[in-house]
Scaffold this active site. Structure first.
Site, PDB file in Angstrom:
ATOM      1  NE  ARG A 109     -30.711-138.010 -24.264  1.00  7.56           N
ATOM      2  CZ  ARG A 109     -30.012-138.949 -23.594  1.00  7.56           C
ATOM      3  NH1 ARG A 109     -28.797-138.696 -23.166  1.00  7.56           N
ATOM      4  NH2 ARG A 109     -30.533-140.139 -23.371  1.00  7.56           N
TER       5      ARG A 109
ATOM      6  CE1 TYR B 209     -35.994-112.088 -25.856  1.00 10.35           C
ATOM      7  CE2 TYR B 209     -35.049-114.024 -24.814  1.00 10.35           C
ATOM      8  CZ  TYR B 209     -36.081-113.417 -25.493  1.00 10.35           C
ATOM      9  OH  TYR B 209     -37.212-114.122 -25.793  1.00 10.35           O
TER      10      TYR B 209
ATOM     11  CG  ASP C 109     -26.998-113.160 -26.536  1.00  9.59           C
ATOM     12  OD1 ASP C 109     -26.879-113.218 -27.773  1.00  9.59           O
ATOM     13  OD2 ASP C 109     -28.039-113.486 -25.938  1.00  9.59           O
TER      14      ASP C 109
ATOM     15  CE  LYS D 214     -34.585-114.114 -32.074  1.00 11.06           C
ATOM     16  NZ  LYS D 214     -34.291-115.008 -31.014  1.00 11.06           N
TER      17      LYS D 214
HETATM   18  O1  P1T Z   1     -35.708-117.501 -28.680  1.00 10.88           O
HETATM   19  P1  P1T Z   1     -34.452-118.241 -28.370  1.00 10.88           P
HETATM   20  O2  P1T Z   1     -33.840-118.916 -29.560  1.00 10.88           O
HETATM   21  O3  P1T Z   1     -34.584-119.148 -27.190  1.00 10.88           O
HETATM   22  O4  P1T Z   1     -33.322-117.146 -27.983  1.00 10.88           O
HETATM   23  C1  P1T Z   1     -33.409-116.305 -26.883  1.00 10.88           C
HETATM   24  C2  P1T Z   1     -32.621-115.042 -27.124  1.00 10.88           C
HETATM   25  C3  P1T Z   1     -31.328-114.954 -26.624  1.00 10.88           C
HETATM   26  N1  P1T Z   1     -30.574-113.849 -26.813  1.00 10.88           N
HETATM   27  C4  P1T Z   1     -31.037-112.805 -27.515  1.00 10.88           C
HETATM   28  C5  P1T Z   1     -30.172-111.601 -27.701  1.00 10.88           C
HETATM   29  C6  P1T Z   1     -32.329-112.839 -28.073  1.00 10.88           C
HETATM   30  O5  P1T Z   1     -32.749-111.777 -28.771  1.00 10.88           O
HETATM   31  C7  P1T Z   1     -33.139-113.995 -27.873  1.00 10.88           C
HETATM   32  C8  P1T Z   1     -34.521-114.090 -28.422  1.00 10.88           C
HETATM   33  N2  P1T Z   1     -35.092-112.857 -28.769  1.00 10.88           N
HETATM   34  C9  P1T Z   1     -36.361-112.670 -29.269  1.00 10.88           C
HETATM   35  C10 P1T Z   1     -37.235-113.647 -29.473  1.00 10.88           C
HETATM   36  C11 P1T Z   1     -36.704-111.277 -29.553  1.00 10.88           C
HETATM   37  O6  P1T Z   1     -37.735-110.999 -30.209  1.00 10.88           O
HETATM   38  O7  P1T Z   1     -35.943-110.396 -29.131  1.00 10.88           O
END
Ligand code: P1T
Length: 388
Positions: free
Chosen positions: A57, A110, A180, A205
């Site tokens: 961890r 988001y 972000d 992504k």
């Molecule tokens: O899904 P996660 O890995 O926890 O990430 C969240 C997140 C944070 N910032 C941005 C700009 C994002 O687009 C996302 C996650 N977005 C999607 C799942 C979506 O479909 O837009």
């Protein structure tokens, strides 16, 4: 730091930074960082660990290699990998916010980020404003504003904000800037160089790139902030697993070529959509008439692979169009090699109130597209047939 980290070019760093080929006598000399699964590491004697690794961890060689590689690509001193984008964001929020603090966020952030602000950080005051106009920031600032939280481009309205201008205004008031960078990835944009203090990623992504790994990351140059974030990462434990770290290392190695192709295809798809009579709006910052076109050209080296568009008609028309698509999958998320389409009003942004959606511009016929790296002609043919 590895001798290989001296390389300057993005792709060279993407392939070599963080990778330590062990060529000492007796080693097998792996060229690829292995997936280290051991949860614990031996000590030479009590009080003296054998290496800097003690417990999975706290640190893990595969995760560490990934963190080094990603930090190198964002030109950051430090990188920390988390189990998801939201886990990374939540860890950061734990460190930077105290009850009674105020945050200014882009109104089109988001939805999950907004949910954390609105529901999970006790006593946080929040203002959402359209930061494509930097004056909106000045109007929203309060004496207790602690953080400015931005995305550029935003999700799903693909709005652009001037990161350097906003960072300068925030820093003049001692406000921390979080950017972000999920949508453009470090290949096209490096917010720390533009003045941001922390970069956030959902590596689910473009960094992972193949829609098969959940992850998040924080990058910073700030020594004190890093120490606190590392403490939260270790003590709360939402860390990226060794296997997922490996997948992200693998993803980063092809990030440059994938991003170029995502962008080329997005430009072609945006051009096609613009010419179609049923399409009323195309939001892609690579188009010269996009309101953020000049700013994104100034602060990024590309426009990315995300676009949104609107068709005339009602929800029924939107659903009918979606049902006719064969190549685009109807799905949330983005940044993978395959093209995805979604209807934010009923999918990613359904959690927002109808009023908020209306204010932002999310209508029932607005689609968000993650343009994949298939052949652009096939993507356009699919859209053309479905639009009728
Ligand atoms: O899904 P996660 O890995 O926890 O990430 C969240 C997140 C944070 N910032 C941005 C700009 C994002 O687009 C996302 C996650 N977005 C999607 C799942 C979506 O479909 O837009």
């Amino acid at each position: 730091m590895s001798g290989k980290n001296k390389y300057r070019g993005f792709s060279t760093k993407a392939i070599h930074a963080g990778e330590e080929v062990d060529s000492r006598p007796g080693s097998v000399g792996e060229v690829v960082t292995p997936i280290h699964l051991s949860t614990t590491f031996i000590w030479d004697k009590p009080g003296r660990a054998h290496s800097r690794f003690e417990y999975i961890r706290s640190d893990n060689p595969t995760r560490s290699a990934y963190e080094t590689k990603l930090a190198s690509l964002e030109n950051a001193k430090y990188g920390l990998a988390f189990a998801s984008g939201l886990a990374a964001e939540y860890a950061l929020m734990q460190v930077v916010f105290s009850p009674g603090d105020h945050v200014v966020g882009f109104d089109d952030l988001y939805g999950g980020t907004r949910r954390l602000f609105d529901e999970l950080i006790p006593g946080l005051e929040v203002s959402y404003v359209d930061l494509s106009d930097p004056d909106e920031f000045d109007r929203a600032v309060r004496p207790n504003t602690k953080v400015l939280w931005i995305e550029s481009p935003t999700n799903p309205m693909i709005r652009i904000c001037d990161i350097a201008a906003l960072a300068a205004r925030a820093h003049a008031r001692g406000i921390l800037v979080v950017s972000d960078n999920t949508f453009l990835s470090p290949y096209f944009q490096q917010p720390l160089a533009l003045g941001a203090d922390v970069v956030v990623h959902s590596s689910t992504k473009y960094i992972g790139g193949h829609s098969d790994v959940l992850g998040g990351a924080l990058l910073t140059n700030d020594d004190r902030l890093y120490e606190k974030l590392r403490g939260i990462q270790n003590n709360c434990g939402a860390v990226l697993s060794p296997f997922d770290s490996y997948l992200n290392i693998r993803g980063l190695k092809t990030l440059a070529v994938r991003m170029e192709r995502h962008q080329k295809n997005a430009m072609a798809v945006a051009g096609f959509l613009k010419s179609h009579p049923r399409v009323t709006k195309v939001l892609y910052p690579g188009l010269e008439d996009h309101p953020g076109h000049d700013i994104i050209k100034k602060q990024a080296t590309g426009f990315g692979g995300m676009l949104s568009f609107e068709i005339e008609g009602s929800l029924a028309d939107a659903e009918q169009f979606l049902s006719k698509l064969e190549l685009f999958s109807l799905a949330e998320s983005l940044g993978g090699v395959e093209s995805l389409i979604e209807l934010p009003a009923l999918m990613t942004h359904v959690g927002l109130s109808e009023e908020t959606r209306r204010e932002i511009g999310i209508t029932d016929t607005l689609f968000r597209v993650s343009v994949g790296i298939e052949d652009a002609e096939d993507l356009i043919a699919d859209l053309k047939r479905a639009l009728g």
